[in-house]
Each structure stands twice: as structure tokens, then as C-alpha cells.
Motif scaffolding. Sequence first.
Motif, PDB file in Angstrom:
ATOM      1  N   HIS A  12       0.827  -1.203   0.000  1.00 48.89           N
ATOM      2  CA  HIS A  12       0.000   0.000   0.000  1.00 48.89           C
ATOM      3  C   HIS A  12       0.866   1.261   0.000  1.00 48.89           C
ATOM      4  O   HIS A  12       0.515   2.256  -0.644  1.00 48.89           O
ATOM      5  CB  HIS A  12      -0.929   0.006   1.214  1.00 48.89           C
ATOM      6  N   LEU A  13       1.987   1.224   0.706  1.00 49.99           N
ATOM      7  CA  LEU A  13       2.897   2.376   0.683  1.00 49.99           C
ATOM      8  C   LEU A  13       3.412   2.613  -0.732  1.00 49.99           C
ATOM      9  O   LEU A  13       3.480   3.762  -1.199  1.00 49.99           O
ATOM     10  CB  LEU A  13       4.064   2.142   1.638  1.00 49.99           C
ATOM     11  N   ALA A  14       3.751   1.534  -1.441  1.00 50.97           N
ATOM     12  CA  ALA A  14       4.228   1.669  -2.823  1.00 50.97           C
ATOM     13  C   ALA A  14       3.136   2.248  -3.721  1.00 50.97           C
ATOM     14  O   ALA A  14       3.415   3.051  -4.619  1.00 50.97           O
ATOM     15  CB  ALA A  14       4.692   0.316  -3.350  1.00 50.97           C
ATOM     16  N   ILE A  15       1.892   1.863  -3.478  1.00 53.16           N
ATOM     17  CA  ILE A  15       0.786   2.339  -4.308  1.00 53.16           C
ATOM     18  C   ILE A  15       0.450   3.792  -4.013  1.00 53.16           C
ATOM     19  O   ILE A  15       0.308   4.615  -4.925  1.00 53.16           O
ATOM     20  CB  ILE A  15      -0.461   1.456  -4.086  1.00 53.16           C
ATOM     21  N   HIS A  16       0.333   4.131  -2.733  1.00 55.69           N
ATOM     22  CA  HIS A  16      -0.190   5.447  -2.341  1.00 55.69           C
ATOM     23  C   HIS A  16       0.900   6.504  -2.140  1.00 55.69           C
ATOM     24  O   HIS A  16       0.596   7.693  -2.125  1.00 55.69           O
ATOM     25  CB  HIS A  16      -1.031   5.312  -1.076  1.00 55.69           C
ATOM     26  N   GLY A  17       2.133   6.081  -1.969  1.00 58.60           N
ATOM     27  CA  GLY A  17       3.239   7.037  -1.982  1.00 58.60           C
ATOM     28  C   GLY A  17       3.655   7.624  -0.647  1.00 58.60           C
ATOM     29  O   GLY A  17       4.797   8.022  -0.494  1.00 58.60           O
TER      30      GLY A  17
END
Length: 311
Positions: A12-17
Motif C-alpha cells: 500500500h505504501l508503494a501504491i499510495h506514496g
Amino acid sequence: MLDVRRLRILHHLAIHGTVAAAAEALHLTAPAVSQQLAVLEREAGLPVVEKHGRTLRLTTAGELLVAHAEVVLGDLAAAESDLAALRGGRRGQVRVAAFASAARTLFPAVYRALAEEDDAWSRRLALHLTVLEPGDALQALHKREIDVAVVHGYTVLPRDFPSGSEQEALMEDPVVAVLRLDHADRLGLAPGAPADLSALAQAPWLTPAPDTSCYEMIQRTCGAAGFVPDIRVRSSDFAVLTSLVAAGAGVALAPRLAVPDDAAGVSLHPLTRPVSRTVFTVSRSGTARRPDIHLLNSLLKRAAADHSGSP
């Protein structure tokens, strides 16, 4: 041993930044996300994120784990789908995004089928439909805001799909030249006869807005025919463009699916150098076997086949 829940947080961190955005998507607090990332680093034995100004970015190890996380999460989704198929009897809720002409032409048949079918599972499927351009729909799918994206890709402008997704072709949708009836007559074009775009090089052009893939398709198609279109009207509503062509404002290119069925005063012509778009359904890896998503895809295939077979 790596914890799947922490891999999901990193994904999720990779997706949302950002940590804050990932926390919001996961319904966690930002400190909780940071704490879980720290534990994941201890499990991995390597840093998975590093500070970059005021934000975090993935390290090489973090990028490697995200790639593996997509596979793991896809397998988990497939397992959940298979279990749901065995259990049955639950109400399915599918969030779907589709581009406007697909929403207008394909989804009415889907809703009619859901309302009319005797199958109990069909009556329990609840659709939540949003109209989005393909790029926005795929971004929403990647962020897990929707379950299925209905998108398209042109032969002259192929569509890139996000990692961790799977797609299936629904139908081919040819691009046609939209001409006023007397204009087609002057060019000697019988109804349905292929049109040579070079014969339209001097005509005023009507196109969608520049931020759409259809606009880029028109630029590339006209460029391949040896000219830059003289654009006089821009509107992403193909009903507007068709009506203005009928009024003599110029010519247009449009996917056949986008031309209103009741369009009057215009003549539609395939191109001598054919261009088409493929309509796809896209879902996250492993989720296409979910009974509710499988049902939606089946109904969309039926609607696409019926529409392709119509005159």
C-alpha cells in the motif's frame, strides 16, 4: 519469517506514496504503519524504505518485496475467491469503473440481466458503477478503490496495464470516420464504404479533449495519413460531435461504440487503413475467480457479443 500483513502495508505504501495515504487506505494510524514497517525491516534484515526529503521511498530491498507481495497477495485473493465459490450464498458487491461509451452501451444489458435472471446468485449481486477514463480506472484499480476496470487500448496506442493485474479482451471496436451525408456523397462514398483519411486532410475536424486517449489516437491516425488535423471543435461527448458533424461543422473519427445509435444525418465509414480499439476487463490478479466478479465478466462478455453482432 515475513508477515503477509506487513507485506500488504508495504504494498500500500508503494501504491499510495506516503505513510499517511497508506494508513488512510488501510484504516490504520500513520504511527501504526511506521511501526509495522520497522518490524518488517527487522524481519527482512535490510532497510525497505529510506528518507527522501520529507517523504519515504522504497529501497532496492523494498522494491523486491513489493514485487513478491503482488504475487503473494494475488495468490491469497485467488484462494479467497475459491473459498467464496465453495461457500456461495453471499451477496456480492463489485465496484467497477468503465469508460463512458462502455457504460452507455454494455452496462444496460448487464443490469437488465441481473434484474431478469432467475438465478439466485444474480439477484444477490450489487454493482457500484463509476464512469472513468481508462487511465483513471486503472489507477483506481491499482489503489484497490475498485474491483474491476473496463478499459480500452487502440491499435495505434496500446494500453499499459499495472503490475499485479490480469485482463481479458471483451470485443474489438472499429474506429470510423463520421461524415455529413452530403459530404460522403461528394467523396463518392457509399454507405459503409472505407474512407481514405487523406481525402479529409483539408476538412475542419471535431475531436475529444486533449487529455483523452481518443484525442491521441486521432493525432496518430491522421499523422499516419500525412496531415495534422485542423481542429475546430473539442468535446468529449460523442453525441455532441456527431450532432455537429450532421450540422456541417466538420468531420470526426470515433470508435463505433461511442457513436449514438440514433445518430441522424451522418454517414459512418471504416478506414482504408483500419484502426480499432480492444475493450478489456481488468481485475487484480487472482480475483477474477471470485463468483461475483466472474458473473460480472460473464454478463459483460454476453453484452459485448450481442453488441458486436448487431447491425
